[in-house]
Design an enzyme around this catalytic site. Structure first.
Site, mmCIF file in Angstrom:
data_model
loop_
_atom_site.group_PDB
_atom_site.id
_atom_site.type_symbol
_atom_site.label_atom_id
_atom_site.label_comp_id
_atom_site.label_asym_id
_atom_site.label_seq_id
_atom_site.Cartn_x
_atom_site.Cartn_y
_atom_site.Cartn_z
ATOM 1 N N SER A 1 16.601 -11.960 8.542
ATOM 2 C CA SER A 1 17.162 -11.833 7.196
ATOM 3 C C SER A 1 18.323 -12.810 7.035
ATOM 4 O O SER A 1 19.040 -13.111 7.993
ATOM 5 C CB SER A 1 17.656 -10.398 6.956
ATOM 6 O OG SER A 1 16.567 -9.587 6.566
ATOM 7 N N ASN B 1 10.220 -12.090 10.623
ATOM 8 C CA ASN B 1 10.433 -10.683 10.242
ATOM 9 C C ASN B 1 11.637 -10.509 9.322
ATOM 10 O O ASN B 1 12.744 -10.952 9.656
ATOM 11 C CB ASN B 1 10.706 -9.851 11.495
ATOM 12 C CG ASN B 1 9.471 -9.622 12.336
ATOM 13 O OD1 ASN B 1 8.428 -10.228 12.107
ATOM 14 N ND2 ASN B 1 9.584 -8.750 13.307
ATOM 15 N N GLU C 1 7.400 -9.066 23.516
ATOM 16 C CA GLU C 1 8.740 -9.671 23.401
ATOM 17 C C GLU C 1 9.317 -9.981 24.769
ATOM 18 O O GLU C 1 9.223 -9.187 25.697
ATOM 19 C CB GLU C 1 9.693 -8.744 22.620
ATOM 20 C CG GLU C 1 11.085 -9.364 22.448
ATOM 21 C CD GLU C 1 11.958 -8.667 21.409
ATOM 22 O OE1 GLU C 1 11.424 -8.185 20.394
ATOM 23 O OE2 GLU C 1 13.182 -8.619 21.629
ATOM 24 N N GLY D 1 14.675 -10.351 13.318
ATOM 25 C CA GLY D 1 16.062 -10.463 12.859
ATOM 26 C C GLY D 1 16.315 -11.672 11.980
ATOM 27 O O GLY D 1 17.328 -12.346 12.114
ATOM 28 N N ASP E 1 13.554 -7.510 6.976
ATOM 29 C CA ASP E 1 13.701 -6.124 6.538
ATOM 30 C C ASP E 1 15.027 -5.944 5.792
ATOM 31 O O ASP E 1 15.064 -5.506 4.637
ATOM 32 C CB ASP E 1 13.640 -5.195 7.763
ATOM 33 C CG ASP E 1 13.621 -3.724 7.386
ATOM 34 O OD1 ASP E 1 13.617 -3.418 6.181
ATOM 35 O OD2 ASP E 1 13.613 -2.868 8.282
ATOM 36 N N SER E 2 16.113 -6.337 6.431
ATOM 37 C CA SER E 2 17.440 -6.074 5.856
ATOM 38 C C SER E 2 17.617 -6.678 4.459
ATOM 39 O O SER E 2 18.240 -6.052 3.583
ATOM 40 C CB SER E 2 18.539 -6.633 6.769
ATOM 41 O OG SER E 2 18.497 -5.993 8.012
ATOM 42 N N ASP F 1 5.787 -2.282 14.198
ATOM 43 C CA ASP F 1 6.977 -3.059 14.551
ATOM 44 C C ASP F 1 7.720 -2.334 15.687
ATOM 45 O O ASP F 1 8.002 -1.131 15.573
ATOM 46 C CB ASP F 1 7.861 -3.147 13.287
ATOM 47 C CG ASP F 1 8.964 -4.175 13.400
ATOM 48 O OD1 ASP F 1 8.837 -5.108 14.205
ATOM 49 O OD2 ASP F 1 9.956 -4.039 12.643
ATOM 50 N N HIS F 2 8.018 -3.035 16.750
ATOM 51 C CA HIS F 2 8.792 -2.473 17.872
ATOM 52 C C HIS F 2 8.219 -1.185 18.462
ATOM 53 O O HIS F 2 8.952 -0.205 18.654
ATOM 54 C CB HIS F 2 10.255 -2.226 17.461
ATOM 55 C CG HIS F 2 10.999 -3.473 17.154
ATOM 56 N ND1 HIS F 2 11.400 -4.369 18.117
ATOM 57 C CD2 HIS F 2 11.387 -4.020 15.971
ATOM 58 C CE1 HIS F 2 12.006 -5.401 17.545
ATOM 59 N NE2 HIS F 2 11.997 -5.216 16.242
ATOM 60 N N GLY G 1 19.633 -6.449 11.372
ATOM 61 C CA GLY G 1 20.662 -5.868 10.517
ATOM 62 C C GLY G 1 21.405 -6.876 9.668
ATOM 63 O O GLY G 1 21.044 -8.058 9.594
HETATM 64 O O1 G3H Z 1 13.622 -4.136 13.656
HETATM 65 C C1 G3H Z 1 14.036 -3.206 12.996
HETATM 66 C C2 G3H Z 1 13.516 -3.050 11.616
HETATM 67 O O2 G3H Z 1 14.397 -3.598 10.683
HETATM 68 C C3 G3H Z 1 13.178 -1.611 11.351
HETATM 69 O O3 G3H Z 1 14.323 -0.858 11.180
HETATM 70 O O4 G3H Z 1 14.032 1.173 12.606
HETATM 71 O O5 G3H Z 1 15.560 1.177 10.627
HETATM 72 O O6 G3H Z 1 13.070 1.146 10.326
HETATM 73 P P1 G3H Z 1 14.245 0.755 11.179
HETATM 74 P P1 13P Z 2 16.294 -8.149 9.813
HETATM 75 O O1 13P Z 2 17.178 -6.975 10.122
HETATM 76 O O2 13P Z 2 17.012 -9.427 10.035
HETATM 77 O O3 13P Z 2 15.666 -8.051 8.489
HETATM 78 O O4 13P Z 2 15.095 -8.128 10.903
HETATM 79 C C1 13P Z 2 13.969 -7.303 10.741
HETATM 80 C C2 13P Z 2 13.098 -7.270 11.943
HETATM 81 O O5 13P Z 2 13.199 -8.053 12.863
HETATM 82 C C3 13P Z 2 12.053 -6.234 11.978
HETATM 83 O O6 13P Z 2 11.400 -6.197 13.199
HETATM 84 ZN ZN ZN Z 3 12.552 -6.677 14.881
#
Ligand code: G3H
Ligand code: 13P
Ligand code: ZN
Length: 332
Positions: A237, A277, A146, A235, A279-280, A94-95, A191
């Site tokens: 979530s 995606n 991206e 992003g 994560d949050s 990721d990224h 986030g």
């Molecule tokens: O895009 C960001 C993801 O939520 C990953 O976050 O860099 O805190 O692991 P992190």
């Molecule tokens: P959220 O912070 O919205 O969960 O996005 C996660 C994300 O895009 C990971 O690459």
């Molecule tokens: Zn992301």
């Protein structure tokens, strides 16, 4: 050099083609620890959903890339143990922000990588993305790129404000880079604070913030330019208010946290958006469960007694996303 195929993983090519045809999206869940991985695999196996396990560079630093790689390999075996005969699991960077990082992941058994050069000038984004694609495709590893910049913090990629993807650039970008999927900016951000209160309205009944809608017109334009091309939403979530409330009621402080409403993600999942995606939301589920145990049982100090409930809560969340939002259940 180890091929992802030896680890039982799959790349994202077929997953995305089927998702676009079928009008659903593949969940891409970030993981940093065992409990998150267990919850993701249990949810995917239970619902028979293809799934993308995402590792950010922060996760690599936190957990160690060797360990994460073997965890993903173990996840495939665990899925089979749970009765999922042919698990469709991708391991994705990721990224990624450099050629070296992407190459290292390709060499290390990842089946998919993201090169996020979206903060670079357009031509530099193309050149770096092309370099990653040329290397990754030699090993059948798929590449996400991206175009456009999300608001907020993208791992180590920082943007001051949101710049939507320009539809007029996408054909040139996709053609010249050869990327397999494209992450776009249409108003999502990373986030738990995706919008400021000033950008939102308030629901008069609940007093909750109501965020502005995503730019579906921009998505439509992109889909017209690149019919059938896999689109990715970062992003995504939703920042469930019940988790925010539990956190706040048990000693936390998350004022005015707000995410993307689920109806908007449901709509996106039916389009060419084939990877979403998240994560949050998993972080919130984990934190809510842990805070609750700590508050209710101050004498508890066995990590299994608070990581266990956290794991169960995340599994519930992942099943909900798969079945009620992305529609990927029964597709693997
Ligand atoms: O895009 C960001 C993801 O939520 C990953 O976050 O860099 O805190 O692991 P992190
Ligand atoms: P959220 O912070 O919205 O969960 O996005 C996660 C994300 O895009 C990971 O690459
Ligand atoms: Zn992301």
């Amino acid at each position: 050099m180890v091929s992802f195929k030896e680890l039982g993983l799959v790349n994202t090519r077929e997953m995305f083609a089927k998702a676009i045809d079928g009008g659903y999206a593949i969940p891409a869940f970030n993981f940093n620890n065992m409990e998150q991985l267990q919850a993701i695999i249990k949810a995917a196996a239970e619902t028979r959903s293809p799934v993308i396990l995402q590792v950010s560079s922060g996760a690599r630093k936190y957990a160690n890339q060797t360990l994460l790689r073997y965890m993903a390999q173990g996840a495939v075996e665990y899925a089979k143990e749970l009765g999922w005969e042919n698990p469709q699991i991708a391991l994705h960077l990721d990224h990624g922000n450099s050629f070296e990082l992407c190459k290292s992941c390709v060499d290390f058994g990842f089946s998919s990588v993201m090169i996020d050069a979206s903060s670079l000038p357009y031509e530099e984004n193309i050149a770096l993305t092309r370099q990653v694609v040329e290397y990754a495709h030699r090993f059948d590893v798929t590449v996400e790129a991206e175009l456009g910049v999300l608001a907020g913090v993208e791992d180590e990629v920082v943007a001051e404000e949101s710049h939507y993807t320009k539809p007029e650039e996408v054909i040139d970008f996709a053609t010249r880079t050869g990327c397999d999927s494209l992450a776009i900016s249409i108003g999502t951000s990373h986030g738990a604070y995706k919008f400021t209160p000033e950008q939102c309205t308030r629901d008069p009944k609940t007093g909750r913030l109501v965020p502005p809608p995503l730019a579906f017109d921009v998505l439509d334009e992109i889909m017209k330019k690149l019919p059938g091309f896999p689109i990715v939403l970062h992003g995504s979530s939703s920042v469930p208010q019940e988790y925010v409330d539990i956190i706040n009621a048990n000693g936390g402080r998350l004022p005015d946290a707000v995410g993307i409403p689920e109806e908007q993600l449901r709509k996106a999942a039916k389009s060419a958006v084939c990877k979403i995606n998240i994560d949050s939301d998993s972080r919130l589920a984990f934190t809510a469960a842990v805070r609750k145990v700590f508050n209710e049982k101050p004498g508890e100090f066995d990590p299994r007694k608070y990581c266990g409930p956290a794991r169960d809560e995340m599994e519930k969340l992942y099943v909900h996303k798969i079945k009620e939002v992305l529609g990927s259940d029964g597709k693997a």
